[in-house]
Design an enzyme around this catalytic site. Structure first.
Site, mmCIF file in Angstrom:
data_model
loop_
_atom_site.group_PDB
_atom_site.id
_atom_site.type_symbol
_atom_site.label_atom_id
_atom_site.label_comp_id
_atom_site.label_asym_id
_atom_site.label_seq_id
_atom_site.Cartn_x
_atom_site.Cartn_y
_atom_site.Cartn_z
ATOM 1 N N ASP A 1 13.464 0.140 -0.529
ATOM 2 C CA ASP A 1 13.676 0.363 -1.955
ATOM 3 C C ASP A 1 12.916 1.615 -2.430
ATOM 4 O O ASP A 1 11.740 1.800 -2.083
ATOM 5 C CB ASP A 1 13.164 -0.870 -2.708
ATOM 6 C CG ASP A 1 13.576 -0.896 -4.162
ATOM 7 O OD1 ASP A 1 14.786 -1.011 -4.424
ATOM 8 O OD2 ASP A 1 12.689 -0.808 -5.036
ATOM 9 N N GLU B 1 8.242 -0.980 18.362
ATOM 10 C CA GLU B 1 7.589 -2.010 19.190
ATOM 11 C C GLU B 1 8.605 -3.065 19.607
ATOM 12 O O GLU B 1 8.349 -3.890 20.468
ATOM 13 C CB GLU B 1 6.487 -2.721 18.372
ATOM 14 C CG GLU B 1 5.241 -1.900 18.144
ATOM 15 C CD GLU B 1 4.343 -2.528 17.060
ATOM 16 O OE1 GLU B 1 4.583 -3.692 16.645
ATOM 17 O OE2 GLU B 1 3.402 -1.832 16.635
HETATM 18 C C1 GLC Z 1 16.005 0.205 -6.621
HETATM 19 C C2 GLC Z 1 16.845 -1.040 -6.671
HETATM 20 C C3 GLC Z 1 16.977 -1.470 -8.105
HETATM 21 C C4 GLC Z 1 15.594 -1.759 -8.646
HETATM 22 C C5 GLC Z 1 14.652 -0.572 -8.451
HETATM 23 C C6 GLC Z 1 13.216 -0.969 -8.640
HETATM 24 O O1 GLC Z 1 16.618 1.291 -7.220
HETATM 25 O O2 GLC Z 1 18.092 -0.812 -6.059
HETATM 26 O O3 GLC Z 1 17.794 -2.590 -8.247
HETATM 27 O O4 GLC Z 1 15.684 -2.066 -10.018
HETATM 28 O O5 GLC Z 1 14.747 -0.038 -7.160
HETATM 29 O O6 GLC Z 1 12.792 -1.788 -7.590
#
Ligand code: GLC
Length: 559
Positions: free
Chosen positions: A214, A263
């Site tokens: 993310d 790993e």
């Molecule tokens: C990313 C995710 C989104 C989320 C953001 C914060 O863009 O896809 O859904 O709100 O990160 O974690």
């Protein structure tokens, strides 16, 4: 082939499965609800493994299923190494993975390293421990400005809108890129780095095949004083030394992660969600010494336009070749207006992708919204990307041809982006996160026994899995057939364009003779090939109809 050569070949195939995989994104809270509380869960997904196998995907990507207060749909993680009790248990997770692996479906999980939830033990500890404490050093706490520190340290704005600083009881402020419930971690802190290595091993040991990272471009920061103002920040180029975004030093983190991935046998894979300024900067995340692959969001921001598609495709294939990674194709995910709806709206012409929901809710923008056209174009675009080299990420519900749901009242909305009014303009992202319809009736169209956590509109009945599965002309039938054929036809990662003499028609061939012809216009395109070579899509009088795609393949490829 000798035994050793065979083993080598099998190992190589196992290590590179991701390069041309079709990956299906599951938003767990909205997929299937086994315990009848209105929220999707892991046993719900487990109960639909046959559906996933029949769909013909290679892997699933699970959006967060970790304990969370749901301030941002689960992207506010309170514990990285557990399952939210409302979604199941670790034992349910193990069973799900086993069931998927048994069907040859791999599993990617979401890792959210930029921020924790404010309910995370570390943040609770930081609040209790007070200013200057070791516990606060894992986050980005600063003193405020103004006479008694009553003003935030800077005038920066968070992605979801409003200040990116929040004040705590003793007067200090902490930084959050997203919602106030998502405090950013300090990635200079060794304990933060250590803990994520532990998390990666935790899930890898449980058999997870890969990770989706993310906002991979946000982790490291330079918060040395004096902090720039918002206006100054906007002028700083995003070329590796920006204080907040896409810093070069973030790749030290991923080099360490790569050592963990390696790993394992086969090595675990990773794909970066990195919204960066150039394809070259994106390639850094996709490097073999780093995460290995990065999402390419260019088509999310493109119109249904042959020239735009061709440019994006050519650029990304060239870039993938240069970096040694394979590219990714994405038309929809949990953050943007569904592509069936986007393509029914007037051209984007630079406006944000998200404005779609707002317009649909209002009965359409001034130029109108044509949902049938959107659905037609979505099918054509999907068949096009499924024919491209590289991996494709599909988002749950697009295989049913679902449109964005606009019929959600303000009171029913959940997305913090809606409430804070930030980068996701208009109504936020709930419209693409409505629980799936499995049956034409029932409390929640077969999603579960209770009313779903986001309201499902009546028109969902037409798109129910049980309805579309019976209909050979449905979007579901098309996806199933396309994914089945793709497995037979998938070949080396090259593509050769065939010039069509038409600006609105794209045609290319893969090394084994598999051809894809996409007609973006409305005039039929005469194929000039025997129609029995068309294996997917329909011709009309030997021509590819407007807004549709066909696949052509030599019979021997189909076995
Ligand atoms: C990313 C995710 C989104 C989320 C953001 C914060 O863009 O896809 O859904 O709100 O990160 O974690």
């Amino acid at each position: 082939m000798t035994d050793t050569a065979l083993v080598d070949a099998q190992q190589a195939a196992a290590a590179t499965w991701w390069r041309q995989a079709a990956v299906y994104q599951i938003y767990p809270r909205s997929f299937a609800d086994a315990d009848g509380d209105g929220l999707g869960d892991l046993p719900g997904i487990r109960s639909r493994v046959d559906y996933l196998a029949e769909l013909g995907i290679d892997a699933i990507w699970l959006s967060p299923f970790y304990p969370s207060a749901l301030a941002d749909g689960g992207y506010d993680v309170a514990d990285y190494r557990d399952v939210d009790p409302r979604l199941g248990t670790l034992a349910d997770f193990d069973e799900l993975i086993a069931a998927l692996h048994e069907r040859g479906i791999r599993v990617i999980v979401d890792i959210v390293p930029n921020h924790t939830s404010d309910r995370h033990a570390w943040f609770q500890e930081a609040l209790a421990a007070g200013r200057g404490s070791a516990a606060r050093a894992r986050y980005l706490f600063r003193e405020g400005t103004g006479e008694s520190g009553e003003e935030p340290p800077t005038d920066w704005e968070s992605v979801f809108g409003g200040s990116s600083w929040e004040r705590v009881a003793d007067g200090q402020w902490y930084f959050h890129h997203f919602a106030t419930e998502q405090p950013d971690l300090d990635w200079d802190h060794p304990e933060v780095r250590e803990d994520f290595l532990k998390t990666l091993r935790f899930w890898s040991d449980r058999g997870v095949d890969g990770f989706r990272i993310d906002v991979a471009h946000m982790l490291t920061k330079d918060f040395s004083e004096p902090l720039p103002s918002r206006a100054e920040l906007e002028l700083i180029p995003q070329d590796g030394a920006h204080p907040l975004l896409d810093r070069d030093d973030v790749h030290e983190v991923y080099a360490e992660w790569r050592r963990v991935f390696d790993e394992y046998d086969p090595p675990r894979t990773a794909v970066a969600e990195a919204w960066v300024s150039t394809p070259e900067r994106r390639a850094k995340y996709a490097s073999a010494a780093g995460l290995g692959q990065a999402f390419n969001f260019d088509l999310l921001e493109a119109d249904f336009d042959a020239t735009e598609f061709r440019t994006v495709i050519a650029d990304n294939l060239a870039q993938a070749q240069a970096s040694g990674s394979s590219t990714t194709w994405v038309l929809s995910n949990h953050d943007v207006t569904r592509h069936a709806t986007r393509y029914g709206l007037p051209p984007l012409a630079g406006r944000p992708v998200k404005q779609g929901t707002e317009w649909v809710a209002a009965g359409g923008p001034p130029d109108g919204v044509d949902l049938d056209q959107g659905a037609r174009r979505a099918r054509a675009a999907t068949l096009l990307i499924l024919g491209l080299p590289g991996s494709t990420y599909l988002y749950q519900g697009e295989e049913l041809g679902l449109h964005e749901v606009a019929e959600i009242t303000d009171g029913e909305r959940q997305d913090p982006a809606f409430f804070r009014g930030g980068a996701y303009d208009g109504l936020g992202r709930d419209g693409c996160r409505v629980p799936l319809p499995w049956t034409a009736d029932g409390a929640s169209f077969g999603f579960g026994d209770a009313v779903a956590h986001l309201p499902q509109p009546r028109w969902f009945a037409q798109h129910a899995v049980e309805v579309e599965a019976q209909d050979p002309t449905s979007t579901l039938s098309l996806y199933r057939e396309a994914l089945r054929l793709r497995r037979l036809l998938q070949t080396g990662e090259q593509l050769d364009w065939i010039e069509t003499g038409r600006e609105d028609v794209l045609r290319f061939t893969r090394p084994n003779g598999w051809q894809v012809v996409a007609n973006f216009g409305t005039e039929p395109y005469p194929l000039g090939a025997p129609s029995d070579a068309v294996v997917l899509g329909a011709l009309l009088d030997d021509a590819v109809p407007g807004e549709s795609t066909v696949w052509i393949a030599p019979a021997q490829l189909l076995g």
